[in-house]
Design a protein around this motif. Structure first.
Motif, PDB file in Angstrom:
ATOM      1  N   LEU A   1       0.853  -1.182   0.000  1.00 52.22           N
ATOM      2  CA  LEU A   1       0.000   0.000   0.000  1.00 52.22           C
ATOM      3  C   LEU A   1       0.893   1.237   0.000  1.00 52.22           C
ATOM      4  CD1 LEU A   1      -2.570  -1.102   2.705  1.00 52.22           C
ATOM      5  CD2 LEU A   1      -2.816  -1.212   0.240  1.00 52.22           C
ATOM      6  N   LYS A   2       0.594   2.180  -0.883  1.00 52.04           N
ATOM      7  CA  LYS A   2       1.395   3.391  -1.013  1.00 52.04           C
ATOM      8  C   LYS A   2       0.973   4.400   0.051  1.00 52.04           C
ATOM      9  CE  LYS A   2       3.259   5.909  -4.799  1.00 52.04           C
ATOM     10  NZ  LYS A   2       3.091   6.287  -6.200  1.00 52.04           N
ATOM     11  N   VAL A   3       1.950   4.885   0.821  1.00 53.53           N
ATOM     12  CA  VAL A   3       1.683   5.850   1.888  1.00 53.53           C
ATOM     13  C   VAL A   3       2.601   7.041   1.700  1.00 53.53           C
ATOM     14  CG1 VAL A   3       1.727   6.228   4.386  1.00 53.53           C
ATOM     15  CG2 VAL A   3       1.023   4.025   3.488  1.00 53.53           C
ATOM     16  N   TYR A   4       2.032   8.245   1.704  1.00 51.29           N
ATOM     17  CA  TYR A   4       2.809   9.473   1.621  1.00 51.29           C
ATOM     18  C   TYR A   4       3.031   9.978   3.044  1.00 51.29           C
ATOM     19  CZ  TYR A   4       4.256  14.176   0.317  1.00 51.29           C
ATOM     20  OH  TYR A   4       4.959  15.329   0.170  1.00 51.29           O
ATOM     21  N   ILE A   5       4.277  10.171   3.432  1.00 50.03           N
ATOM     22  CA  ILE A   5       4.621  10.549   4.808  1.00 50.03           C
ATOM     23  C   ILE A   5       4.520  12.065   4.976  1.00 50.03           C
ATOM     24  CG2 ILE A   5       6.384  10.428   6.604  1.00 50.03           C
ATOM     25  CD1 ILE A   5       5.358   7.700   5.754  1.00 50.03           C
ATOM     26  N   ILE A   6       3.754  12.505   5.995  1.00 47.30           N
ATOM     27  CA  ILE A   6       3.622  13.928   6.328  1.00 47.30           C
ATOM     28  C   ILE A   6       4.102  14.154   7.755  1.00 47.30           C
ATOM     29  CG2 ILE A   6       1.748  14.330   4.694  1.00 47.30           C
ATOM     30  CD1 ILE A   6      -0.206  14.125   7.012  1.00 47.30           C
ATOM     31  N   GLU A   7       4.145  15.399   8.178  1.00 48.83           N
ATOM     32  CA  GLU A   7       4.687  15.756   9.487  1.00 48.83           C
ATOM     33  C   GLU A   7       3.920  15.142  10.654  1.00 48.83           C
ATOM     34  OE1 GLU A   7       5.249  19.918  10.089  1.00 48.83           O
ATOM     35  OE2 GLU A   7       6.047  20.211   8.078  1.00 48.83           O
ATOM     36  N   ASP A   8       2.621  14.998  10.514  1.00 45.45           N
ATOM     37  CA  ASP A   8       1.801  14.470  11.607  1.00 45.45           C
ATOM     38  C   ASP A   8       2.078  12.998  11.898  1.00 45.45           C
ATOM     39  OD1 ASP A   8       0.634  16.929  11.802  1.00 45.45           O
ATOM     40  OD2 ASP A   8      -1.081  16.402  10.544  1.00 45.45           O
ATOM     41  N   MET A   9       2.720  12.302  10.974  1.00 39.55           N
ATOM     42  CA  MET A   9       2.986  10.868  11.136  1.00 39.55           C
ATOM     43  C   MET A   9       4.272  10.578  11.900  1.00 39.55           C
ATOM     44  SD  MET A   9       2.090   9.436   7.410  1.00 39.55           S
ATOM     45  CE  MET A   9       0.491   9.560   6.678  1.00 39.55           C
ATOM     46  N   VAL A  10       5.090  11.580  12.159  1.00 37.70           N
ATOM     47  CA  VAL A  10       6.373  11.364  12.830  1.00 37.70           C
ATOM     48  C   VAL A  10       6.137  10.808  14.228  1.00 37.70           C
ATOM     49  CG1 VAL A  10       8.445  12.491  13.722  1.00 37.70           C
ATOM     50  CG2 VAL A  10       7.525  13.147  11.504  1.00 37.70           C
ATOM     51  N   GLY A  11       6.842   9.736  14.562  1.00 40.89           N
ATOM     52  CA  GLY A  11       6.707   9.092  15.858  1.00 40.89           C
ATOM     53  C   GLY A  11       5.788   7.887  15.839  1.00 40.89           C
ATOM     54  N   CYS A  12       5.007   7.718  14.785  1.00 38.18           N
ATOM     55  CA  CYS A  12       4.116   6.568  14.665  1.00 38.18           C
ATOM     56  C   CYS A  12       4.845   5.419  13.983  1.00 38.18           C
ATOM     57  CB  CYS A  12       2.881   6.943  13.843  1.00 38.18           C
ATOM     58  SG  CYS A  12       1.894   8.237  14.583  1.00 38.18           S
ATOM     59  N   LYS A  13       4.274   4.244  14.062  1.00 40.38           N
ATOM     60  CA  LYS A  13       4.846   3.075  13.402  1.00 40.38           C
ATOM     61  C   LYS A  13       4.316   2.987  11.972  1.00 40.38           C
ATOM     62  CE  LYS A  13       6.774   1.379  17.163  1.00 40.38           C
ATOM     63  NZ  LYS A  13       8.180   1.157  17.326  1.00 40.38           N
ATOM     64  N   LEU A  14       5.094   2.376  11.073  1.00 36.30           N
ATOM     65  CA  LEU A  14       4.664   2.222   9.680  1.00 36.30           C
ATOM     66  C   LEU A  14       3.430   1.336   9.570  1.00 36.30           C
ATOM     67  CD1 LEU A  14       8.090   1.770   7.884  1.00 36.30           C
ATOM     68  CD2 LEU A  14       6.558   3.726   7.740  1.00 36.30           C
ATOM     69  N   GLY A  15       3.295   0.353  10.441  1.00 39.13           N
ATOM     70  CA  GLY A  15       2.178  -0.574  10.390  1.00 39.13           C
ATOM     71  C   GLY A  15       0.835   0.061  10.681  1.00 39.13           C
ATOM     72  N   GLU A  16       0.824   1.236  11.281  1.00 31.96           N
ATOM     73  CA  GLU A  16      -0.436   1.905  11.595  1.00 31.96           C
ATOM     74  C   GLU A  16      -1.147   2.429  10.351  1.00 31.96           C
ATOM     75  OE1 GLU A  16      -0.173   4.868  14.677  1.00 31.96           O
ATOM     76  OE2 GLU A  16       1.481   3.791  15.628  1.00 31.96           O
ATOM     77  N   PHE A  17      -0.423   2.538   9.241  1.00 29.10           N
ATOM     78  CA  PHE A  17      -0.985   3.138   8.041  1.00 29.10           C
ATOM     79  C   PHE A  17      -1.234   2.132   6.928  1.00 29.10           C
ATOM     80  CE2 PHE A  17       1.537   6.300  10.295  1.00 29.10           C
ATOM     81  CZ  PHE A  17       0.532   7.193  10.599  1.00 29.10           C
ATOM     82  N   SER A  18      -0.999   0.855   7.181  1.00 23.76           N
ATOM     83  CA  SER A  18      -1.336  -0.170   6.195  1.00 23.76           C
ATOM     84  C   SER A  18      -2.174  -1.225   6.905  1.00 23.76           C
ATOM     85  CB  SER A  18      -0.084  -0.797   5.597  1.00 23.76           C
ATOM     86  OG  SER A  18       0.627  -1.491   6.574  1.00 23.76           O
ATOM     87  N   PHE A  19      -3.453  -1.184   6.674  1.00 24.26           N
ATOM     88  CA  PHE A  19      -4.388  -2.058   7.360  1.00 24.26           C
ATOM     89  C   PHE A  19      -4.282  -3.476   6.826  1.00 24.26           C
ATOM     90  CE2 PHE A  19      -6.266   2.220   7.427  1.00 24.26           C
ATOM     91  CZ  PHE A  19      -6.193   2.437   8.789  1.00 24.26           C
ATOM     92  N   THR A  20      -4.310  -4.450   7.718  1.00 28.57           N
ATOM     93  CA  THR A  20      -4.154  -5.842   7.323  1.00 28.57           C
ATOM     94  C   THR A  20      -5.489  -6.560   7.185  1.00 28.57           C
ATOM     95  OG1 THR A  20      -3.927  -6.485   9.638  1.00 28.57           O
ATOM     96  CG2 THR A  20      -1.913  -6.042   8.419  1.00 28.57           C
ATOM     97  N   ARG A  21      -6.544  -5.975   7.686  1.00 28.14           N
ATOM     98  CA  ARG A  21      -7.851  -6.626   7.633  1.00 28.14           C
ATOM     99  C   ARG A  21      -8.855  -5.705   6.970  1.00 28.14           C
ATOM    100  NH1 ARG A  21      -8.008  -9.269  13.660  1.00 28.14           N
ATOM    101  NH2 ARG A  21      -6.083 -10.446  13.385  1.00 28.14           N
ATOM    102  N   ASN A  22      -9.693  -6.281   6.126  1.00 28.04           N
ATOM    103  CA  ASN A  22     -10.730  -5.517   5.455  1.00 28.04           C
ATOM    104  C   ASN A  22     -12.064  -5.801   6.125  1.00 28.04           C
ATOM    105  OD1 ASN A  22      -8.929  -4.548   3.561  1.00 28.04           O
ATOM    106  ND2 ASN A  22      -9.228  -6.301   2.221  1.00 28.04           N
ATOM    107  N   PHE A  23     -12.735  -4.745   6.566  1.00 29.84           N
ATOM    108  CA  PHE A  23     -14.036  -4.910   7.202  1.00 29.84           C
ATOM    109  C   PHE A  23     -15.107  -4.955   6.134  1.00 29.84           C
ATOM    110  CE2 PHE A  23     -17.950  -3.015   8.871  1.00 29.84           C
ATOM    111  CZ  PHE A  23     -18.236  -3.948   9.839  1.00 29.84           C
ATOM    112  N   LYS A  24     -15.886  -5.996   6.145  1.00 22.68           N
ATOM    113  CA  LYS A  24     -17.036  -6.103   5.262  1.00 22.68           C
ATOM    114  C   LYS A  24     -18.259  -5.937   6.146  1.00 22.68           C
ATOM    115  CE  LYS A  24     -14.654  -9.012   2.035  1.00 22.68           C
ATOM    116  NZ  LYS A  24     -14.550 -10.306   1.393  1.00 22.68           N
ATOM    117  N   SER A  25     -19.151  -5.077   5.743  1.00 24.45           N
ATOM    118  CA  SER A  25     -20.280  -4.724   6.593  1.00 24.45           C
ATOM    119  C   SER A  25     -21.088  -5.955   6.985  1.00 24.45           C
ATOM    120  CB  SER A  25     -21.180  -3.718   5.877  1.00 24.45           C
ATOM    121  OG  SER A  25     -21.738  -4.314   4.727  1.00 24.45           O
TER     122      SER A  25
END
Length: 88
Positions: A51-75
């Motif tokens: 998954l393509k993620v563009y890094i911005i200032e607000d993301m500093v200090g977070c882990k990379l895994g927080e921005f690529s979801f591993t599970r898809n929710f189906k309603s």
């Protein structure tokens, strides 16, 4: 449990060496985003695809895994009127 402050942030050594490149493919989701990564596109693996993620200032200090979801929710399934119940 968080990482000790005296140890500093965790970042994979191979990832740290490749920070300046565009469209960098990353499998290490546990690495922390550092200020040197701001403004780059990183392809993070979620177990199936990248998954393509563009890094911005607000993301500093977070882990990379927080921005690529591993599970898809189906309603939750909604009751659909079947053709048997519809009278013609």
């Amino acid at each position: 449990m968080t990482r000790s402050s005296k140890k500093g942030v965790f970042i994979n050594k191979k990832l740290y060496k490749k920070i300046g490149f565009e469209n960098l493919k990353v499998w290490c989701r546990s690495s922390t985003i550092i200020p040197d990564m701001i403004g780059t596109n990183i392809m993070i693996h979620n177990g199936k695809k990248f998954l393509k993620v563009y890094i911005i200032e607000d993301m500093v200090g977070c882990k990379l895994g927080e921005f690529s979801f591993t599970r898809n929710f189906k309603s939750h399934s909604k009751k659909i009127k079947s053709k048997k119940n519809v009278k013609k």
